[in-house]
Structures are given as C-alpha cells and as structure tokens.
Design a protein around this motif. Sequence first.
Motif, PDB file in Angstrom:
ATOM      1  N   GLY A  85       0.939  -1.398   0.190  1.00 25.85           N
ATOM      2  CA  GLY A  85       0.045   0.030  -0.044  1.00 25.85           C
ATOM      3  C   GLY A  85       0.863   1.567  -0.179  1.00 25.85           C
ATOM      4  N   VAL A  86       0.136   2.158  -0.614  1.00 26.39           N
ATOM      5  CA  VAL A  86       1.200   3.578  -0.726  1.00 26.39           C
ATOM      6  C   VAL A  86       0.126   5.085  -0.438  1.00 26.39           C
ATOM      7  CG1 VAL A  86       2.874   2.320  -2.185  1.00 26.39           C
ATOM      8  CG2 VAL A  86       0.803   4.099  -3.301  1.00 26.39           C
ATOM      9  N   SER A  87       0.591   6.257  -0.490  1.00 29.03           N
ATOM     10  CA  SER A  87       0.018   7.717  -0.821  1.00 29.03           C
ATOM     11  C   SER A  87      -0.110   7.967  -1.970  1.00 29.03           C
ATOM     12  CB  SER A  87       0.070   7.766  -0.344  1.00 29.03           C
ATOM     13  OG  SER A  87      -1.034   9.153   0.352  1.00 29.03           O
ATOM     14  N   VAL A  88      -0.526   8.391  -2.578  1.00 28.51           N
ATOM     15  CA  VAL A  88      -0.650   9.369  -3.541  1.00 28.51           C
ATOM     16  C   VAL A  88      -1.689  11.100  -3.637  1.00 28.51           C
ATOM     17  CG1 VAL A  88      -0.196   9.927  -6.417  1.00 28.51           C
ATOM     18  CG2 VAL A  88       0.595   7.049  -5.217  1.00 28.51           C
ATOM     19  N   GLY A  89      -0.955  11.543  -3.397  1.00 27.10           N
ATOM     20  CA  GLY A  89      -1.880  12.758  -3.809  1.00 27.10           C
ATOM     21  C   GLY A  89      -3.021  12.895  -2.589  1.00 27.10           C
ATOM     22  N   GLY A  90      -1.995  12.434  -1.270  1.00 29.46           N
ATOM     23  CA  GLY A  90      -2.842  11.715   0.114  1.00 29.46           C
ATOM     24  C   GLY A  90      -3.527  11.441  -0.147  1.00 29.46           C
ATOM     25  N   LYS A  91      -4.059  10.563  -0.573  1.00 26.31           N
ATOM     26  CA  LYS A  91      -5.114   9.214  -0.937  1.00 26.31           C
ATOM     27  C   LYS A  91      -3.985   8.134  -0.335  1.00 26.31           C
ATOM     28  CE  LYS A  91      -9.428   7.637  -2.930  1.00 26.31           C
ATOM     29  NZ  LYS A  91     -10.330   7.670  -4.650  1.00 26.31           N
ATOM     30  N   ASN A  92      -4.753   6.585  -0.010  1.00 28.07           N
ATOM     31  CA  ASN A  92      -3.904   5.954   0.159  1.00 28.07           C
ATOM     32  C   ASN A  92      -5.075   4.960  -0.983  1.00 28.07           C
ATOM     33  OD1 ASN A  92      -2.810   6.404   3.155  1.00 28.07           O
ATOM     34  ND2 ASN A  92      -4.652   5.873   4.141  1.00 28.07           N
ATOM     35  N   LEU A  93      -3.573   3.854  -1.378  1.00 25.36           N
ATOM     36  CA  LEU A  93      -4.465   3.189  -2.528  1.00 25.36           C
ATOM     37  C   LEU A  93      -3.100   1.621  -1.797  1.00 25.36           C
ATOM     38  CD1 LEU A  93      -2.949   5.119  -5.535  1.00 25.36           C
ATOM     39  CD2 LEU A  93      -4.875   5.213  -4.378  1.00 25.36           C
ATOM     40  N   PRO A  94      -3.958   0.368  -2.244  1.00 22.69           N
ATOM     41  CA  PRO A  94      -3.555  -0.895  -1.482  1.00 22.69           C
ATOM     42  C   PRO A  94      -2.916  -1.282  -2.936  1.00 22.69           C
ATOM     43  CG  PRO A  94      -5.771  -0.553  -2.523  1.00 22.69           C
ATOM     44  CD  PRO A  94      -5.742   0.636  -2.150  1.00 22.69           C
ATOM     45  N   ALA A  95      -2.347  -2.170  -2.253  1.00 19.76           N
ATOM     46  CA  ALA A  95      -1.181  -2.581  -3.195  1.00 19.76           C
ATOM     47  C   ALA A  95      -1.767  -3.300  -3.974  1.00 19.76           C
ATOM     48  CB  ALA A  95      -0.313  -4.207  -2.069  1.00 19.76           C
ATOM     49  N   GLY A  96      -1.530  -3.101  -5.934  1.00 20.23           N
ATOM     50  CA  GLY A  96      -2.357  -3.601  -7.061  1.00 20.23           C
ATOM     51  C   GLY A  96      -1.480  -2.732  -8.369  1.00 20.23           C
ATOM     52  N   LYS A  97      -2.133  -3.487  -9.428  1.00 14.86           N
ATOM     53  CA  LYS A  97      -2.017  -2.802 -10.237  1.00 14.86           C
ATOM     54  C   LYS A  97      -3.109  -1.521 -10.339  1.00 14.86           C
ATOM     55  CE  LYS A  97       0.286  -6.564 -12.325  1.00 14.86           C
ATOM     56  NZ  LYS A  97      -0.314  -7.222 -13.790  1.00 14.86           N
ATOM     57  N   TYR A  98      -2.701  -0.322 -11.121  1.00 10.71           N
ATOM     58  CA  TYR A  98      -3.433   0.617 -11.263  1.00 10.71           C
ATOM     59  C   TYR A  98      -2.697   1.469 -13.263  1.00 10.71           C
ATOM     60  CZ  TYR A  98      -4.316   0.750  -6.824  1.00 10.71           C
ATOM     61  OH  TYR A  98      -4.693   0.537  -5.884  1.00 10.71           O
ATOM     62  N   SER A  99      -3.596   1.673 -14.116  1.00 17.73           N
ATOM     63  CA  SER A  99      -3.714   1.933 -15.695  1.00 17.73           C
ATOM     64  C   SER A  99      -3.431   3.674 -15.259  1.00 17.73           C
ATOM     65  CB  SER A  99      -4.621   2.099 -16.491  1.00 17.73           C
ATOM     66  OG  SER A  99      -5.126   1.138 -17.124  1.00 17.73           O
ATOM     67  N   ILE A 100      -2.543   4.140 -16.101  1.00 15.97           N
ATOM     68  CA  ILE A 100      -2.166   5.585 -15.664  1.00 15.97           C
ATOM     69  C   ILE A 100      -3.044   6.631 -17.254  1.00 15.97           C
ATOM     70  CG2 ILE A 100      -0.217   7.463 -15.380  1.00 15.97           C
ATOM     71  CD1 ILE A 100       1.782   5.344 -14.692  1.00 15.97           C
ATOM     72  N   PHE A 101      -3.260   7.014 -16.703  1.00 18.67           N
ATOM     73  CA  PHE A 101      -4.034   8.269 -18.176  1.00 18.67           C
ATOM     74  C   PHE A 101      -3.245   9.621 -17.721  1.00 18.67           C
ATOM     75  CE2 PHE A 101      -7.039   4.649 -17.894  1.00 18.67           C
ATOM     76  CZ  PHE A 101      -7.450   4.234 -19.489  1.00 18.67           C
ATOM     77  N   ILE A 102      -3.204  11.179 -18.750  1.00 16.96           N
ATOM     78  CA  ILE A 102      -2.612  11.884 -18.186  1.00 16.96           C
ATOM     79  C   ILE A 102      -4.005  12.767 -19.477  1.00 16.96           C
ATOM     80  CG2 ILE A 102      -0.975  13.370 -18.652  1.00 16.96           C
ATOM     81  CD1 ILE A 102       1.657  11.395 -18.069  1.00 16.96           C
ATOM     82  N   THR A 103      -3.817  13.622 -18.378  1.00 20.13           N
ATOM     83  CA  THR A 103      -4.567  14.647 -19.008  1.00 20.13           C
ATOM     84  C   THR A 103      -3.428  16.092 -19.473  1.00 20.13           C
ATOM     85  OG1 THR A 103      -6.920  14.116 -18.583  1.00 20.13           O
ATOM     86  CG2 THR A 103      -6.840  16.356 -19.956  1.00 20.13           C
ATOM     87  N   PRO A 104      -3.110  16.569 -20.406  1.00 21.12           N
ATOM     88  CA  PRO A 104      -2.148  17.528 -20.592  1.00 21.12           C
ATOM     89  C   PRO A 104      -2.923  18.679 -20.281  1.00 21.12           C
ATOM     90  CG  PRO A 104      -2.916  16.441 -22.693  1.00 21.12           C
ATOM     91  CD  PRO A 104      -2.748  15.428 -21.209  1.00 21.12           C
ATOM     92  N   ALA A 105      -2.257  20.187 -20.413  1.00 18.24           N
ATOM     93  CA  ALA A 105      -3.067  20.719 -21.079  1.00 18.24           C
ATOM     94  C   ALA A 105      -2.560  22.658 -21.457  1.00 18.24           C
ATOM     95  CB  ALA A 105      -3.240  22.048 -19.392  1.00 18.24           C
ATOM     96  N   ALA A 106      -2.835  23.002 -21.843  1.00 22.43           N
ATOM     97  CA  ALA A 106      -2.331  23.965 -22.541  1.00 22.43           C
ATOM     98  C   ALA A 106      -1.434  25.207 -21.296  1.00 22.43           C
ATOM     99  CB  ALA A 106      -2.988  24.838 -23.601  1.00 22.43           C
ATOM    100  N   SER A 107      -1.921  25.292 -20.671  1.00 24.38           N
ATOM    101  CA  SER A 107      -1.616  26.224 -19.592  1.00 24.38           C
ATOM    102  C   SER A 107      -1.644  25.875 -18.053  1.00 24.38           C
ATOM    103  CB  SER A 107      -1.853  27.731 -19.696  1.00 24.38           C
ATOM    104  OG  SER A 107      -3.140  28.308 -19.248  1.00 24.38           O
ATOM    105  N   GLY A 108      -1.313  25.900 -17.493  1.00 23.34           N
ATOM    106  CA  GLY A 108      -1.537  25.370 -15.888  1.00 23.34           C
ATOM    107  C   GLY A 108      -1.258  23.813 -15.541  1.00 23.34           C
ATOM    108  N   ASP A 109      -1.463  23.420 -14.900  1.00 20.23           N
ATOM    109  CA  ASP A 109      -1.412  21.522 -14.091  1.00 20.23           C
ATOM    110  C   ASP A 109      -1.949  21.053 -14.781  1.00 20.23           C
ATOM    111  OD1 ASP A 109       0.292  22.617 -11.795  1.00 20.23           O
ATOM    112  OD2 ASP A 109      -1.195  22.210 -10.543  1.00 20.23           O
ATOM    113  N   TRP A 110      -1.309  19.518 -15.506  1.00 15.49           N
ATOM    114  CA  TRP A 110      -1.598  18.548 -16.049  1.00 15.49           C
ATOM    115  C   TRP A 110      -2.767  18.034 -14.358  1.00 15.49           C
ATOM    116  CZ3 TRP A 110       1.061  16.278 -20.144  1.00 15.49           C
ATOM    117  CH2 TRP A 110       2.010  17.123 -21.459  1.00 15.49           C
ATOM    118  N   THR A 111      -3.453  17.245 -15.687  1.00 18.56           N
ATOM    119  CA  THR A 111      -4.133  15.811 -14.423  1.00 18.56           C
ATOM    120  C   THR A 111      -3.670  14.443 -14.751  1.00 18.56           C
ATOM    121  OG1 THR A 111      -6.189  16.519 -14.463  1.00 18.56           O
ATOM    122  CG2 THR A 111      -6.013  14.906 -13.497  1.00 18.56           C
ATOM    123  N   ILE A 112      -3.095  13.798 -13.735  1.00 25.18           N
ATOM    124  CA  ILE A 112      -2.903  13.017 -13.691  1.00 25.18           C
ATOM    125  C   ILE A 112      -3.264  11.093 -13.267  1.00 25.18           C
ATOM    126  CG2 ILE A 112      -0.352  10.877 -13.782  1.00 25.18           C
ATOM    127  CD1 ILE A 112       1.119  13.302 -12.963  1.00 25.18           C
TER     128      ILE A 112
END
Length: 198
Positions: A85-112
């Motif tokens: 188990g880990v924590s990402v973005g302050g949220k606890n995630l159990p052990a396991g597999k996750y798909s990564i998607f990315i939403t790029p932005a023209a300006s400012g932050d992107w979303t992972i």
Amino acid sequence: MKNTKSLLLAFALIFASTFAAMAQLQTPAASPAAFVSQNVGFTKISVSYSSPGVKGRKIFGELHKYGETWRAGANAQTIIEFSTGVSVGGKNLPAGKYSIFITPAASGDWTIHLNKKAESVYAYTKDGKIDEAAVAADDAVAVKASPKMGENTERLSYTISAGDNKVATVTMAWEKVAVSFQVDTQVDQKLEQFKGQF
C-alpha cells in the motif's frame, strides 16, 4: 545425375530454411515495450508501457491535444504496480495495479489519473477518443502536476527516483516535456505497524 539431384536438394533445403527464418523475423516495433522498476522503502514500484518516438512530430497540443485524456504510452494501457500500500496525492492506495492516464493542459497543471480498473484502454474509448468522464469515474486518484520543459526526449520514458527511500518521484518524459507525481511508500507507518506486533 545423382550428384545433381543431391545438389538441387541441398539448395532447396537451404532456400526453405532461409525463407522460414526470414518469415519468423519481425520488424522492430514502432513503440517498443518498456519496463522500469525501483524498490523504495518496503515497496517495489514498477511501470510497464510502450515507448513511442517523437519522429519530428509536435506531440503535446497536436498529436495529443490539450484537454483530452491520453493513455500515457502507446499500443495498450500504461500500468503502474505497487507491491505494498502507498499514498498518492494524500490518498491511500492498496497494493496492486493501476492504469496511468494523463490529461495535458495548454497552460497550468496537467492531470495524472491512476485508474483502479487497470483494464484495456479501449474500454474507455468512445467515438475514437478516450472518454475522460469514464476514466475519471474509475480513478483511484487524480493528481495535478506541473509540466517541466527541458531537453528533447525522443522516446517516451518513465523513471522512478528513490528520493529519500521513502517518497518516490515517478516521471514521464517525452518530447520536451516532463511531468511527475510522488508516491509516498509510507515507510514510517509500516515501521510503526511492525513495532506494534511485538
């Protein structure tokens, strides 16, 4: 005559074996499979992905349009796996597999997005594009990340930095952009749990 037949038979066998070998030879993949893994604290973090090339194209803003969710690799989904188990973005995630998607932005932050289904990216395709609402509905966590401009990276790559051996930084780099997120492997919490057992 016998020698001629033997010679013809030998040539036929050589030709057949050469043809069979050539038939088995595959051309190199345009986006070869890649894998990176790092032990951080008590956790093994692994990323499996396909690595497309820039090939002179404009990647972000053209090939992958701003505001449109992208599978963060090529061919199939990009998968991140945590052995504990880990924590990402302050949220606890159990052990396991996750798909990564990315939403790029023209300006400012992107979303992972770390998507809990870790299913085929095509499950989220609608009208030839990834349905961002469907991805978001299955997100285990979505974190904002500030893209950094730098040297050109011809092939998409992921790296995992061990940092202080407690918090890892996972970075996707492609073209002239790098975007990262942190994974807290919760070393101190796990040590406390271990102590509590004795």
